[in-house]
Design an enzyme around this catalytic site. Structure first.
Site, PDB file in Angstrom:
ATOM      1  N   ASP A  73      -9.151 -27.177   4.581  1.00 54.76           N
ATOM      2  CA  ASP A  73      -9.623 -26.206   3.583  1.00 54.76           C
ATOM      3  C   ASP A  73      -8.930 -26.332   2.234  1.00 54.76           C
ATOM      4  O   ASP A  73      -9.195 -25.524   1.332  1.00 54.76           O
ATOM      5  CB  ASP A  73      -9.504 -24.780   4.129  1.00 54.76           C
ATOM      6  N   ASP A 107     -18.058 -26.211   8.544  1.00 55.86           N
ATOM      7  CA  ASP A 107     -17.519 -25.651   7.296  1.00 55.86           C
ATOM      8  C   ASP A 107     -17.006 -26.745   6.358  1.00 55.86           C
ATOM      9  O   ASP A 107     -16.973 -26.579   5.139  1.00 55.86           O
ATOM     10  CB  ASP A 107     -16.349 -24.680   7.563  1.00 55.86           C
ATOM     11  N   GLY A 135     -19.670 -30.629  21.548  1.00 56.77           N
ATOM     12  CA  GLY A 135     -19.691 -29.554  20.575  1.00 56.77           C
ATOM     13  C   GLY A 135     -19.276 -28.249  21.234  1.00 56.77           C
ATOM     14  O   GLY A 135     -19.477 -28.063  22.439  1.00 56.77           O
ATOM     15  N   THR A 163     -17.912 -23.858  20.050  1.00 56.05           N
ATOM     16  CA  THR A 163     -17.800 -22.908  18.934  1.00 56.05           C
ATOM     17  C   THR A 163     -16.383 -22.390  18.820  1.00 56.05           C
ATOM     18  O   THR A 163     -15.610 -22.426  19.780  1.00 56.05           O
ATOM     19  CB  THR A 163     -18.783 -21.734  19.089  1.00 56.05           C
ATOM     20  N   ARG A 182     -22.810 -18.253   9.857  1.00 60.00           N
ATOM     21  CA  ARG A 182     -22.113 -18.781   8.682  1.00 60.00           C
ATOM     22  C   ARG A 182     -22.014 -20.307   8.763  1.00 60.00           C
ATOM     23  O   ARG A 182     -22.074 -20.988   7.746  1.00 60.00           O
ATOM     24  CB  ARG A 182     -20.742 -18.142   8.494  1.00 60.00           C
ATOM     25  N   TRP A 217     -23.079 -22.767   5.925  1.00 59.63           N
ATOM     26  CA  TRP A 217     -22.226 -23.837   5.346  1.00 59.63           C
ATOM     27  C   TRP A 217     -23.006 -25.148   5.313  1.00 59.63           C
ATOM     28  O   TRP A 217     -22.884 -25.947   4.382  1.00 59.63           O
ATOM     29  CB  TRP A 217     -20.942 -24.038   6.149  1.00 59.63           C
TER      30      TRP A 217
END
Ligand code: GLY
Length: 402
Positions: free
Chosen positions: A119, A180, A238, A240, A252, A256
């Protein structure tokens, strides 16, 4: 460098189920947009002193953000709002505070304070790339380049991805990418543009194509996170982190994707990214309730679950960006324009803190992390930022910080 390929035709396009909902032209007047921006500026002014040396927390408590030091992944959303406020008003008071905060971001990267994650893209794009683009601030430019150099240390060559969180040796996080991250990539494209060194762009390009290939499912929904084996490059699974379930679609995350894939398209010009963006946007639009503001996970389409107004604001920015990239002849282009305006109006009318004096947040009814019981049905600072950005996009031909 891995030579990643993905094929957007492998992802299904649902089309738009209720074409009447977004097919009719939706207008918004300049007056409306200026009024909405006026409220945002009022809230910024209310907090300007408090959030000069400190920053708002990621999410509010009872609509009030407490002040924190520059340690979270979210602090730049406030600085980004100050740059937007400066752009729309030319008022030096916003620039003064934003420039003070640029120094804080400079110290943060120099001292490596809580930057061991991907980030740094969000952090340095909105605080420092913005400052450099608007004012030519050389400290901001150097800090953002240092952040880009740090970000690419998270790249696994064999897997062609940037690891999202944690130490690169941490077995729980090793080789994990998340949707994200699409929004962290513009920092790398920018770094290539200003240095002329293509390595940043190549890493971002590889990552976004791997995300397109593995994070986006066949039905155009998205995993929140996906694990690759960094040693062999083999895709693993995959799951979450913030969504309802591993096989549901965190709202969200989808948003993204709706914003992040078009941003990469702008820089690497791969049309498949736009084809993909349309499919994931259609999936999103098909799961919106009557008032156009999504639930926190797209598995919910009605009932009492919380909304995520922040995802709605991100999606609106993404669709407005897509409208700029799609040709006039594209059959979905008008739908995205109409849907974005409907979302923004709904947020303005029903989701803002306009009449709540105590609140220092702007958008109500966001969800940070439901499973972790963090910021549930509260304001989230990125929601405020993207709501403001969406309004600025409607006000003028906005030059992206991304
Ligand atoms: N990027 C973390 C989040 O959206 O909550």
């Amino acid at each position: 460098m891995s030579n990643v390929r993905f094929d957007a035709t492998e992802v299904r396009d649902e089309g738009i189920f209720q074409s009447a909902k977004y097919g009719k032209s939706e207008k918004i007047t300049r007056d409306y947009v200026e009024t909405a921006i006026g409220h945002v500026l009022k809230k910024i002014d209310q907090s300007l002193n408090q959030f000069t040396d400190q920053f708002p927390a990621p999410s509010s408590n009872n609509q009030v953000y407490k002040a924190i030091d520059n340690v979270e992944w979210t602090t730049s959303f406030w600085t980004g709002m100050l740059w937007l406020a400066y752009e729309v008003t030319n008022d030096e008071k916003y620039r003064r505070v934003a420039e003070k905060q640029v120094q804080s971001f400079k110290e943060r990267i120099e001292n490596r304070v809580s930057v061991n994650h991907h980030d740094v893209g969000f952090l340095y794009t909105l605080s420092c790339v913005s400052a450099f683009k608007l004012t030519g601030n050389s400290d901001a430019k150097n800090a953002a380049l240092e952040a880009a150099d740090l970000l690419i240390t998270r790249y696994f060559e064999k897997a062609g991805i940037l690891q999202a969180w944690g130490d690169l040796k941490d077995p729980k996080q090793r080789g994990r990418m998340i949707i994200d991250c699409n929004m962290n990539l513009p920092l790398l494209y920018w770094a290539s543009e200003v240095t002329g060194d293509q390595k940043y762009r190549e890493i971002a390009s590889s990552h976004v194509k791997q995300a397109a290939k593995y994070i986006v499912r066949e039905d155009a929904s998205t995993f929140h996170t996906f694990y690759m084996d960094p040693d062999t490059g083999v895709p693993l699974k995959g799951d979450t982190h913030q969504g309802f379930a591993d096989d549901s679609c965190w709202a969200r995350g989808q948003a993204w994707g709706m914003y992040g894939f078009p941003l990469s398209y702008k820089y690497i010009n791969d049309w498949d990214l736009m084809e993909l963006s349309k499919k994931i946007s259609n999936y999103f639009l098909n799961r919106l309730p009557e008032d156009h503001v999504c639930y926190w996970d797209l598995i919910f389409t009605e009932g009492e679950e919380e909304r995520d107004s922040s995802a709605a604001a991100i999606a609106a920015c993404g669709m407005l960006e897509m409208v700029k990239c799609l040709p006039l002849s594209d059959p979905y282009r008008d739908y995205y324009q109409n849907a974005a305006i409907k979302i923004i109006k709904s947020l303005h009318q029903n989701y803002t803190t306009e009449v709540e004096g105590e609140a220092n947040g702007i958008l109500k009814h966001a969800v940070y992390y439901k499973g972790g019981n963090m910021g549930v049905d509260e304001s989230c600072i990125w929601g405020d930022y993207y709501y403001f950005e969406s309004l600025v996009r409607l006000l003028k031909d906005w030059k992206l910080y991304w």
